[in-house]
Every structure is written in structure tokens, then in C-alpha cells.
Design a protein around this motif. Sequence first.
Motif, PDB file in Angstrom:
ATOM      1  N   TRP A  74       0.849  -1.191   0.000  1.00  0.00           N
ATOM      2  CA  TRP A  74       0.000   0.000   0.000  1.00  0.00           C
ATOM      3  C   TRP A  74       0.887   1.243   0.000  1.00  0.00           C
ATOM      4  O   TRP A  74       1.557   1.536   0.986  1.00  0.00           O
ATOM      5  CB  TRP A  74      -0.876   0.040   1.244  1.00  0.00           C
ATOM      6  N   THR A  75       0.885   1.959  -1.087  1.00  0.00           N
ATOM      7  CA  THR A  75       1.537   3.260  -1.112  1.00  0.00           C
ATOM      8  C   THR A  75       0.594   4.275  -0.484  1.00  0.00           C
ATOM      9  O   THR A  75      -0.593   3.992  -0.271  1.00  0.00           O
ATOM     10  CB  THR A  75       1.851   3.676  -2.552  1.00  0.00           C
ATOM     11  N   ARG A  76       1.091   5.448  -0.197  1.00  0.00           N
ATOM     12  CA  ARG A  76       0.212   6.482   0.367  1.00  0.00           C
ATOM     13  C   ARG A  76      -0.915   6.821  -0.606  1.00  0.00           C
ATOM     14  O   ARG A  76      -2.056   7.053  -0.206  1.00  0.00           O
ATOM     15  CB  ARG A  76       1.016   7.740   0.691  1.00  0.00           C
ATOM     16  N   ARG A  77      -0.575   6.828  -1.888  1.00  0.00           N
ATOM     17  CA  ARG A  77      -1.578   7.124  -2.898  1.00  0.00           C
ATOM     18  C   ARG A  77      -2.649   6.033  -2.935  1.00  0.00           C
ATOM     19  O   ARG A  77      -3.841   6.332  -3.066  1.00  0.00           O
ATOM     20  CB  ARG A  77      -0.914   7.259  -4.265  1.00  0.00           C
ATOM     21  N   TRP A  78      -2.232   4.758  -2.797  1.00  0.00           N
ATOM     22  CA  TRP A  78      -3.209   3.670  -2.832  1.00  0.00           C
ATOM     23  C   TRP A  78      -4.043   3.647  -1.552  1.00  0.00           C
ATOM     24  O   TRP A  78      -5.235   3.319  -1.585  1.00  0.00           O
ATOM     25  CB  TRP A  78      -2.525   2.330  -3.042  1.00  0.00           C
ATOM     26  N   GLU A  79      -3.450   3.986  -0.433  1.00  0.00           N
ATOM     27  CA  GLU A  79      -4.226   4.082   0.802  1.00  0.00           C
ATOM     28  C   GLU A  79      -5.326   5.125   0.671  1.00  0.00           C
ATOM     29  O   GLU A  79      -6.451   4.923   1.139  1.00  0.00           O
ATOM     30  CB  GLU A  79      -3.309   4.426   1.978  1.00  0.00           C
ATOM     31  N   GLN A  80      -5.003   6.239   0.019  1.00  0.00           N
ATOM     32  CA  GLN A  80      -6.021   7.267  -0.208  1.00  0.00           C
ATOM     33  C   GLN A  80      -7.118   6.746  -1.121  1.00  0.00           C
ATOM     34  O   GLN A  80      -8.306   7.026  -0.918  1.00  0.00           O
ATOM     35  CB  GLN A  80      -5.373   8.518  -0.815  1.00  0.00           C
ATOM     36  N   GLU A  81      -6.738   5.950  -2.111  1.00  0.00           N
ATOM     37  CA  GLU A  81      -7.723   5.360  -3.023  1.00  0.00           C
ATOM     38  C   GLU A  81      -8.606   4.346  -2.294  1.00  0.00           C
ATOM     39  O   GLU A  81      -9.816   4.276  -2.540  1.00  0.00           O
ATOM     40  CB  GLU A  81      -7.007   4.688  -4.192  1.00  0.00           C
ATOM     41  N   GLU A  84     -11.036   6.696  -0.282  1.00  0.00           N
ATOM     42  CA  GLU A  84     -11.934   7.546  -1.059  1.00  0.00           C
ATOM     43  C   GLU A  84     -12.867   6.740  -1.947  1.00  0.00           C
ATOM     44  O   GLU A  84     -14.030   7.127  -2.144  1.00  0.00           O
ATOM     45  CB  GLU A  84     -11.120   8.531  -1.901  1.00  0.00           C
ATOM     46  N   SER A  85     -12.401   5.616  -2.497  1.00  0.00           N
ATOM     47  CA  SER A  85     -13.256   4.828  -3.372  1.00  0.00           C
ATOM     48  C   SER A  85     -14.456   4.274  -2.613  1.00  0.00           C
ATOM     49  O   SER A  85     -15.573   4.209  -3.146  1.00  0.00           O
ATOM     50  CB  SER A  85     -12.464   3.681  -4.002  1.00  0.00           C
TER      51      SER A  85
END
Length: 302
Positions: A74-81, A84-85
Motif C-alpha cells: 500500500w503506497t500512500r496514494r493507494w491508501e487514499q484510493e 476515497e473509493s
Amino acid sequence: MRILVAGASGFIGTAVTARLTDAGHEVVRLVRRQATADDEVAWSPASGIIDFTVMDRVDAVLNLSGASLARLPWTRRWEQEILESRVAATRTLAEAMQKAKAPPRIFLSGSAVGIYGDRPGEHLTDHSSAGDGFLAHVVRRWEEAATKLAPRETRTVLLRTGIIIGRGGAMQRVRALTALGVSGRLGTGGQHWPWISIDDEVGAIVHLLDSRLSGPVNLVGPTPATADRIMSALAERMHRPYGLPVPEKLLEFGLGRAADDLLLSSQKVRPQRLIDDGYRFRHVTVESAIDAMLSLEHAPAR
């Protein structure tokens, strides 16, 4: 019933839409492209775009939409996804139901046992408090979008799902490592993994359509199992070795928060409300669920 399904093309969605259709229900699929069939409705959950009039034409809404937790690391960007998704999809559906003249009677909204956090030594039921950690935060936000925004007259159920034993999701990676002969104890191996077979995940969802339950419902198997029990049972049945222990520190170094939230956290969860509501599990033990998964993989194509 006429049931609107978000996430119909996913692992759970594919299985549950097939079961619903076989049972005589009519499924309407939400798609993130132009609708090309009578049983499709286009939407853009990230933008909050949906034709809310569809809510006047369905009896129930099943929300299974959300970015995969099995995509690692989990990258920070994927954690946000991941966050948010789930929140955006749930908010879009709930607000559309609010605008309907006659809102759907039932809203089955995806959730996860991740809300309980790491709770070694505790017995967790549907009424247990939320815990700490990234996934606990995600699920709290996810559930709030459903419970606070859905119409009061709509019976809203939160599907707190565990690790699904089936041909998809997190078990794909576990099976792949096992097939290569490199699976082994993760950390101590004594952490409880709240599992459920794909058959019972789907069966419970169909059961809850006709139930009177609302609020959180744990979708997990009735017999708790540790990570070591699950992984060693899979290796034994696949006739592969099981003997390469992976230290916690190495898992945390390679996977970050995903290691703590998915692999090392301990959650001894019981599906008390589902049992009390009369649901009968097809797979009572994780070994039975694994056997069913592997038998499907080796079944001849039709």
C-alpha cells in the motif's frame, strides 16, 4: 426483487449476481462506462454522478464497490484510493436514494472486520467497539457514509466481511505463494484471521435481503482459525511445503501498514447476529472452505 449492484464485476459481485439471478431476482449493474445493455446504469462514484431516478425502480441496493486491499504494497496514494473509493461510492448511492420519490427498501452496504483493529485475546461480536489503525479508520468513514446519509425508511445493513476463502481476493496471493512452495508462518502465526467461504459470503448477503436485521452484521465463519491453521491447511491440501517462517519485522519492512492491518492483526470475530437470525453456514470450518475452493479450481470446464 429488482436489485441494483455496485461492484458487480468484482470477486464477490460476480458470485453474488450469479446467485441472485439463479434465485429469480433481477440484477441491475452499475458500470463506470457507457451503459450498453438494459440491465446496466452508468455512474461515476468519484464524481458523485448517477441517475438518481434508478432508485425509484429498484427494491434493494447492494454496494460492493471499493479499491482492492489485496494490491500490495500500500503506497500512500493507494491508501487514499482505498478510503476515497469506498466513501465516495457509498455517499453517491445514499444521496441518490435520498432524492428518490420511493427509496429502495433495503441497502446492503459493504464493510469489513477491519473496523475492530488488532484485538488479540478478545472475543469480538457485531456490537464490539471500533479499534485503531488505518483500516479501522477507513471502515468507520465507510460505514458513516451509509448510516448517516441513507434514508431513514431504508433498512441499512453493514456487511462486515472477513478474509474470503475463494478464487479471488487476498487468497489469490496466498495460493500463489503456496504453489511456489514458499509459504510459511507469518509472525507468530497465532493471530486469528476472521475467514468466510465465498459460498457463505454470498449466502449471507442473499439471506440478509429477506431479513429484518439492520446495522452491522459480521460476515465471518462460525469457527475461529489462526493464520497458521489456515495457511498450513492450504499447503497440506496443495501438497506443498510449509516451513519458511517470516518474521514480523520483515513483513512490516516489506509491506508497511498492510502487514499490520492485513496479516499480523488478530481478530477473533463471531457472526453472532447472523447465527441468531437463522443463517446456516455451508462451511463451518476453514478446512471445509479450503477444500471447496480447491475442488472448484480442479473441476473440469463446462
